[in-house]
Design a protein around this motif. Structure first.
Motif, PDB file in Angstrom:
ATOM      1  N   VAL A  67       4.641  -3.179   8.427  1.00 35.13           N
ATOM      2  CA  VAL A  67       3.311  -3.395   9.014  1.00 35.13           C
ATOM      3  C   VAL A  67       3.109  -4.885   9.233  1.00 35.13           C
ATOM      4  O   VAL A  67       3.224  -5.679   8.286  1.00 35.13           O
ATOM      5  N   ASP A 120       0.195 -12.900  10.745  1.00 31.97           N
ATOM      6  CA  ASP A 120       1.463 -13.203  10.075  1.00 31.97           C
ATOM      7  C   ASP A 120       2.267 -14.249  10.840  1.00 31.97           C
ATOM      8  O   ASP A 120       3.196 -14.843  10.291  1.00 31.97           O
ATOM      9  N   GLU A 127       8.762 -16.676  17.577  1.00 31.71           N
ATOM     10  CA  GLU A 127       9.234 -15.349  17.208  1.00 31.71           C
ATOM     11  C   GLU A 127       9.034 -14.373  18.369  1.00 31.71           C
ATOM     12  O   GLU A 127       8.181 -14.599  19.232  1.00 31.71           O
ATOM     13  N   ALA A 132      12.211 -14.697   7.868  1.00 36.69           N
ATOM     14  CA  ALA A 132      11.207 -15.294   8.741  1.00 36.69           C
ATOM     15  C   ALA A 132       9.838 -15.245   8.060  1.00 36.69           C
ATOM     16  O   ALA A 132       9.540 -14.317   7.299  1.00 36.69           O
ATOM     17  N   TYR A 179       6.896 -14.548   9.108  1.00 33.69           N
ATOM     18  CA  TYR A 179       6.057 -13.367   9.357  1.00 33.69           C
ATOM     19  C   TYR A 179       6.473 -12.212   8.451  1.00 33.69           C
ATOM     20  O   TYR A 179       5.642 -11.430   7.987  1.00 33.69           O
ATOM     21  N   ARG A 180       7.782 -12.111   8.182  1.00 42.73           N
ATOM     22  CA  ARG A 180       8.252 -11.026   7.314  1.00 42.73           C
ATOM     23  C   ARG A 180       7.839 -11.279   5.871  1.00 42.73           C
ATOM     24  O   ARG A 180       7.529 -10.348   5.134  1.00 42.73           O
ATOM     25  N   ARG A 232       5.117 -12.981   4.893  1.00 43.96           N
ATOM     26  CA  ARG A 232       3.672 -12.705   4.787  1.00 43.96           C
ATOM     27  C   ARG A 232       3.399 -11.205   4.751  1.00 43.96           C
ATOM     28  O   ARG A 232       2.599 -10.715   3.949  1.00 43.96           O
ATOM     29  N   SER A 233       4.071 -10.479   5.646  1.00 45.26           N
ATOM     30  CA  SER A 233       3.887  -9.030   5.701  1.00 45.26           C
ATOM     31  C   SER A 233       4.359  -8.374   4.403  1.00 45.26           C
ATOM     32  O   SER A 233       3.670  -7.519   3.827  1.00 45.26           O
ATOM     33  N   ARG A 277       2.089  -9.098   1.363  1.00 41.41           N
ATOM     34  CA  ARG A 277       0.859  -8.287   1.439  1.00 41.41           C
ATOM     35  C   ARG A 277       1.131  -6.879   0.905  1.00 41.41           C
ATOM     36  O   ARG A 277       0.322  -6.318   0.161  1.00 41.41           O
TER      37      ARG A 277
END
Lengths: 228, 66
Positions: free
Chosen positions: A31, A36, A75, B37, B39-40, B42-43, B46
């Motif tokens: 998700v 992010d 990204e 990365a 974003y990974r 942070r995801s 969470r």
């Protein structure tokens, strides 16, 4: 607003330099929320459907530019109205058949929430598939560029890298970039806002203190800049 | 579920994130440690916080111990 044929009308579409629509979405990497990606650049792109030929060539091309984008703190995030299992099967099949690994996540937008927020479905083309849309979102979450291609036509991914380069150059040096600009090329000096600065632009003094200065006329001048 | 399997066990990326949190760390530090990365990270953090496996102290995350 959803109509009876599944199309959407009246939705406010993203606009340049405005906040990108927020989302939380199921992807092949779990998700993911738009937040992010805060602090870096994001290329959010849609494709019509998994296991289709043009989309497969595009995914391979996006995978090829991914290292270049990462060097630019950028990204990739794909999207289509397919299930996460379909996405997984497709990316595994691409790797099995072509040897190309797909390193970026793909949104499974079965409820069309993200596609609707970003205006990715073009009913004139298809009411069941997303068109080939690209949204470049900057580190503070603003939409900085949008590209729309039809179902029939694969995108030029090198242009997306060039676009990121140009946007990052504009942000870093407060300049514009001319047609077909590439890193290392001269950039455009912003148009003079007053007659006084237009006149100054025509002087030899201005030319002598501006690295690599070239002038066609007061409104069309270029200069050299350091790489970003 | 990127960090947790259906049976509640950690996926490879989940194990990497928890291992990186032996000392309290920011998501940026975890990204550097794991090579994942941002974003990974942070995801995944969470998800791990929601599962009670990771706790937040200010701007840092740590493995939730007894």
């Amino acid at each position: 607003m959803e109509t009876t044929d599944g199309t959407t009308t009246g939705a406010r579409l993203p606009r340049l330099n405005e906040p990108a629509p927020d989302f939380e979405a199921t992807t092949t990497h779990g998700v993911i929320r738009l937040a992010d990606y805060a602090g870096g650049w994001l290329v959010l792109f849609s494709h019509p459907a998994d296991f289709t030929p043009v989309c497969t060539t595009e995914f391979m091309a996006f995978a090829a530019i991914y290292p270049e984008l990462q060097r630019r703190h950028t990204e990739l995030l794909g999207l289509s109205i397919d299930s996460v299992s379909a996405h997984i099967a497709w990316v595994r099949n691409i790797e099995e058949k072509t040897g190309v690994a797909i390193p970026f996540p793909v949104i499974a937008d079965l409820d069309r929430a993200v596609a609707t927020a970003y205006g990715m479905v073009m009913p004139g083309e298809s009411t069941t598939e997303t068109s080939r849309c690209v949204f470049v979102i900057d580190p503070i979450g603003r939409v900085r560029a949008m590209i729309y291609y039809p179902l029939t036509t694969g995108r030029n991914t090198e242009e997306i890298v060039r676009l990121i380069d140009a946007l990052q150059m504009s942000d870093a040096r407060q300049v514009s970039t001319p047609a077909n600009w590439r890193p290392g090329d001269k950039v455009l000096i912003p148009t003079p806002p007053t007659v006084e600065t237009a006149a100054e632009r025509m002087t030899e003094e201005f030319a002598s203190r501006t690295e690599g200065f070239e002038r066609v006329d007061w409104y069309l001048c270029t200069k050299s800049v350091e790489a970003v | 579920m990127a960090c947790l399997n259906a049976d509640g066990t950690l996926s490879p990326s989940g194990r990497a994130l928890v291992a990186a949190l032996a000392a309290p760390s920011t998501p940026e530090e975890v990204a550097r440690t794991t090579g994942l990365a941002l974003y990974r990270v942070r995801s995944g953090l969470r998800e791990l916080v929601a599962a009670g496996l990771v706790a937040i102290d200010g701007d840092r995350y740590r493995a939730a111990g007894p």
